[in-house]
Scaffold this motif. Sequence first.
Motif, PDB file in Angstrom:
ATOM      1  N   GLY A   1       0.874  -1.108   0.004  1.00 11.59           N
ATOM      2  CA  GLY A   1      -0.173   0.072  -0.064  1.00 11.59           C
ATOM      3  C   GLY A   1       0.819   1.420  -0.053  1.00 11.59           C
ATOM      4  O   GLY A   1       0.391   2.205  -0.229  1.00 11.59           O
ATOM      5  N   SER A   2       2.223   0.985   0.331  1.00  9.47           N
ATOM      6  CA  SER A   2       2.943   2.430   0.254  1.00  9.47           C
ATOM      7  C   SER A   2       3.663   2.529  -0.982  1.00  9.47           C
ATOM      8  O   SER A   2       4.536   3.313  -1.157  1.00  9.47           O
TER       9      SER A   2
ATOM     10  N   GLN B   1      -3.758  -6.040  -4.808  1.00  8.88           N
ATOM     11  CA  GLN B   1      -3.713  -5.776  -3.369  1.00  8.88           C
ATOM     12  C   GLN B   1      -5.143  -5.383  -2.671  1.00  8.88           C
ATOM     13  O   GLN B   1      -5.482  -5.894  -1.650  1.00  8.88           O
TER      14      GLN B   1
HETATM   15  O1  F6P Z   1       2.638  -7.040   4.072  1.00 11.55           O
HETATM   16  C1  F6P Z   1       1.496  -6.481   3.971  1.00 11.55           C
HETATM   17  C2  F6P Z   1       1.487  -4.987   4.212  1.00 11.55           C
HETATM   18  O2  F6P Z   1       1.274  -4.992   5.660  1.00 11.55           O
HETATM   19  C3  F6P Z   1       0.597  -4.420   3.499  1.00 11.55           C
HETATM   20  O3  F6P Z   1      -0.783  -4.377   4.037  1.00 11.55           O
HETATM   21  C4  F6P Z   1       1.079  -3.007   3.514  1.00 11.55           C
HETATM   22  O4  F6P Z   1       0.695  -2.067   2.590  1.00 11.55           O
HETATM   23  C5  F6P Z   1       2.406  -3.156   3.226  1.00 11.55           C
HETATM   24  O5  F6P Z   1       2.726  -4.555   3.884  1.00 11.55           O
HETATM   25  C6  F6P Z   1       3.400  -2.241   3.629  1.00 11.55           C
HETATM   26  O6  F6P Z   1       3.495  -1.884   4.823  1.00 11.55           O
HETATM   27  P1  F6P Z   1       3.952  -0.584   5.283  1.00 11.55           P
HETATM   28  O7  F6P Z   1       3.358   0.602   4.882  1.00 11.55           O
HETATM   29  O8  F6P Z   1       3.890  -0.440   6.996  1.00 11.55           O
HETATM   30  O9  F6P Z   1       5.503  -0.475   5.158  1.00 11.55           O
END
Ligand code: F6P
Length: 535
Positions: free
Chosen positions: A148-149, A339
Amino acid sequence: MTDKWQNLKDHHAKVAERHILDLFAADPNRAHDFAARAGAMLFDYSKTNIDAKGRDLLIKLAEVSGVAEKRAAMFAGEKINDTEGRAVLHVALRAPEGEVITVDGKDVLPEVRAIRARMAEFARHVRDGHFTGQGGRITDVVNIGIGGSDLGPAMATLALAPYHFGPRVHYVSNVDGAHVHDTLKGLNPETTLVIVASKTFTTIETMTNADTAKRWMAEKVKNPGAQFAAVSTAADKTAAYGIDPARVFGFEDWVGGRYSMWGPIGLSLMIAVGPEGFDDFLAGGRDMDERFLWAPFEENPAVMLALVGIWHNQICGYATRAVLPYDQRLSRLPAYLQQLEMESNGKAVAVDGSPLVVNSGPVVWGEPGTNGQHAFYQLIHQGTRVVPCEFLVAKEGHEPDLAHQHLLLVSNCLAQSEALLRGRSLDEARAIMAKKGATGAELERQARHRVFPGNRPTTTLAYPKLTPFTLGQIIALYEHRVFVEGVILGINSYDQWGVELGKELALALQPVLEGKADTTGKDGSTAALVAYLKP
Ligand code: F6P
């Protein structure tokens, strides 16, 4: 099978063999009536086997599942993510002026606006040269994040390429060193800004890539930390990493990672398209929120998109759905939706912990048209499994001097859904072969290879042009679709426990590969692969 599904299953059993073309023959207004509109955007689901009764039953299913109540709860900031005890408020990131949304008794919107104002100021400074690197004006921005990032802003940055008037923006996600290496190669560390985007600021891929980028920058730049910014919910960790709080953009845990591109995680996108372009994107999302909130279910694009999804997956049993944008700049949309949809609705238990009585969400996949036509469409047309297809297409492109190519693109998109609907009968195939001069058994054999079963369901999302506003509408549309499908399935769409086990095992395997631990307790395959892959 619980009661709420039974009527739809019964209805489906009665109509399953029917040809969708017969629905058009019986109802001259079908194309108009089996569509939902969002301003100038059109969601056409008439090329599916849903009839008026099926739609009524689907709407009833949404009603008895509590979609309206849960929707109100989400927008009101209730903690509907109840395995993590969190509200689900990505809609707050694009809420209109004058709105009040409270979490734990506090209006969250003043803080949302304050952070957005800081982001906008920083983005402007990066774009106009007020903020510089050691070597002068920023030429390149590298966003380091994953999931998501990464997927949302990366998808949107590509989608909105015609609106870029700032530095080049790159995205690094994979822990595979090749990704960061190939991205940084050729960039000037003295004019590069690195944005570390991580909700938790603990994700191993992101932190490893951030360290690598810092080392790369340190070779040329005296104070690399000055060319780093961070986007996270974990202010303590960004501080510990040495990033000046002036360049840290925080957000709250009520924004799920895969729903976070509307806020600080969208910083790289904002730098690419400018704060005004980003505002237009938010306005598109808000426009879809309003429609989701207030339009009756039958006219509600997000609800109807979800109900078509439920019909195809849980009722008809089609295990996958293809997302096929006839819009090259949406080439990352399928990955983004993988995702959004699969991390949200790929779960086997309901909120109360009981097993689901129907299938969880489908496998989502796709590629832009027309490329996919020359790759996997063969299976979509003639394979033994039905793949419901979701086409996306703009009326207008961004290249007026290439308008003829846009027409070709649109005609291909329409041709595919028409072909999937219509198919080609054995008699038609025989006539084609006869015209080519084939006869007898050879005509018959060749004709069979040229039959298209047809009657394959598709939907088309048509929009005027892929502007920031339209993209905002599209993304919010899909977010709400996931919400509605999740409510109907009775699951929590906002946690992601299914990603944890692999992370834990990877952490444990690292010392094994480094030779600091052995493979005791590992299965035979894993032990053998460790033996092969160990440096
Ligand atoms: O591993 C899945 C996840 O937790 C996703 O839900 C999230 O978007 C991604 O990893 C990245 O997480 P973060 O933004 O905390 O680095």
